[in-house]
Design an enzyme around this catalytic site. Structure first.
Site, PDB file in Angstrom:
ATOM      1  N   SER A   9       0.830  -1.193   0.000  1.00 20.79           N
ATOM      2  CA  SER A   9       0.000   0.000   0.000  1.00 20.79           C
ATOM      3  C   SER A   9       0.875   1.258   0.000  1.00 20.79           C
ATOM      4  O   SER A   9       1.702   1.435  -0.895  1.00 20.79           O
ATOM      5  CB  SER A   9      -0.955  -0.035   1.212  1.00 20.79           C
ATOM      6  OG  SER A   9      -1.953   0.942   1.083  1.00 20.79           O
ATOM      7  N   GLU A  30      -1.323  -2.589  -8.270  1.00 16.37           N
ATOM      8  CA  GLU A  30      -2.545  -2.931  -7.529  1.00 16.37           C
ATOM      9  C   GLU A  30      -3.152  -1.640  -6.995  1.00 16.37           C
ATOM     10  O   GLU A  30      -2.498  -0.593  -6.974  1.00 16.37           O
ATOM     11  CB  GLU A  30      -2.234  -3.908  -6.394  1.00 16.37           C
ATOM     12  CG  GLU A  30      -1.332  -3.377  -5.298  1.00 16.37           C
ATOM     13  CD  GLU A  30      -2.060  -2.646  -4.172  1.00 16.37           C
ATOM     14  OE1 GLU A  30      -3.215  -2.982  -3.875  1.00 16.37           O
ATOM     15  OE2 GLU A  30      -1.461  -1.720  -3.590  1.00 16.37           O
ATOM     16  N   HIS A  52      -4.288  -5.476  -1.679  1.00 16.35           N
ATOM     17  CA  HIS A  52      -5.185  -5.334  -0.527  1.00 16.35           C
ATOM     18  C   HIS A  52      -6.201  -6.481  -0.502  1.00 16.35           C
ATOM     19  O   HIS A  52      -7.418  -6.273  -0.527  1.00 16.35           O
ATOM     20  CB  HIS A  52      -5.905  -3.994  -0.589  1.00 16.35           C
ATOM     21  CG  HIS A  52      -5.023  -2.814  -0.353  1.00 16.35           C
ATOM     22  ND1 HIS A  52      -4.162  -2.315  -1.313  1.00 16.35           N
ATOM     23  CD2 HIS A  52      -4.854  -2.027   0.743  1.00 16.35           C
ATOM     24  CE1 HIS A  52      -3.521  -1.267  -0.821  1.00 16.35           C
ATOM     25  NE2 HIS A  52      -3.912  -1.073   0.417  1.00 16.35           N
TER      26      HIS A  52
END
Length: 312
Positions: free
Chosen positions: A110, A211, A281
């Site tokens: 992230s 992502e 995630h």
């Protein structure tokens, strides 16, 4: 490239909070207990117990924590406790010379993407896009996630073919073909945020992994278009898309799907592209070794790690 030493039972993991403040009471304590139950020691960084607005301490505190963990001979690996926001604020406070001189396993995902990219660009350190302490380890880590993590950091051998869990949606070919190169990337927002900075990701000859979470599809379109205009798809050897958790169409009658956006924005580069790698995630998740040479086969939708990501 520089590589950390493999993680063994009894080794010490340094927990740091270089990004957002930990919001759940007792989460760090539970993560420490789970790591110890798995056979590791834990050393907590100063940032783990701090809060500065939405950040886990000031920029100086968080950067000092990172630098200290790399210099600490008692620490064998470094795991971020969570993402959120904040890593980009302190990239220019990190001691890349010290990081290069004391290579260690460094793991997170992230918002931690910015640190992965900076450490690759400035210290040539192989890092790991994988689990975080309060995101994945406050209870027993999912067996699939734990096995993938230890396969990446616990053995000085190539990980080989990275397989999704059996119940994860099927991977899909966007553009056929094969490519080899270092695996780089991470969260789409963070990759785009570093464009035009000294830490901008160089994708030349590399396999780009992407992502995202929680962005409307038009925002994903804008971010991918930014990468296209910056030449990142033209430069790369191939593109692998991971999990796009909760990236929904805002208005159904006007929206484009993630698949349609990838077809419009990324496919014209002509490079091998496939979607559906189980990393990002999602739970469970694959651990990906960044800065390590891989081979992608977009026809078979496979990604194979060709070299060890840690040293014995």
């Amino acid at each position: 490239m520089r590589y950390g030493r493999r993680l063994k039972p009894g080794d010490t993991i340094g927990f740091i909070a270089p990004s957002g403040a930990v919001r759940t009471e007792g989460a760090i304590e539970r993560a420490v207990a789970e790591a110890e139950r798995a056979g590791f020691r834990v050393k907590l960084g100063e940032s783990c117990g701090q809060k500065y607005g939405y950040l886990s301490g000031t920029d100086e505190v968080r950067a000092r924590d990172v630098n200290r963990m790399f210099l600490d001979d008692e620490v064998d690996a470094i795991m971020c406790v969570r993402g959120g926001y904040g890593t980009t604020r302190m990239l220019d406070l990190l001691d890349y010379g010290a990081i290069a001189a004391h290579p260690k396993i460094f793991m997170g995902f992230s918002d931690i993407t910015a640190m992965h990219i900076a450490m690759l660009q400035k210290a040539e350190l192989a890092t790991f896009h994988g689990p975080m302490a309060t995101s994945d380890w406050t209870e027993e880590m999912h067996p699939f996630s734990f096995a993938s993590m230890m396969r990446a950091i616990g053995t000085a051998e190539p990980m080989g073919v990275l397989q999704n869990a059996p119940d994860y949606p099927a991977r899909r070919t966007v553009n056929p073909g094969c490519a080899e190169g270092q695996l780089v990337g991470g969260n789409l927002t963070l990759i785009a945020s570093l464009l035009g900075t000294p830490y901008e990701l160089d994708t030349k000859g590399r396999i780009l992994f992407i992502e995202e979470i929680g962005e409307h599809t038009y925002c994903v379109d804008r971010l991918l278009t930014q990468l296209r205009l910056a030449g990142k798809f033209e430069d790369c050897a191939g593109v692998v898309f991971g999990d796009f958790n909760n990236c929904e169409i805002e208005y159904a009658q006007f929206g484009l799907t993630i698949e349609e956006i990838i077809h419009d924005v990324v496919a014209p580069c002509g490079k091998p592209v496939f979607t559906g790698l189980q990393s990002g995630h999602c739970t469970p998740k694959l651990t990906l070794p960044l800065g390590v040479r891989c081979r992608m086969d977009a026809d078979a939708c496979s990604l194979t790690v060709l070299e060890a990501a840690v040293r014995a």
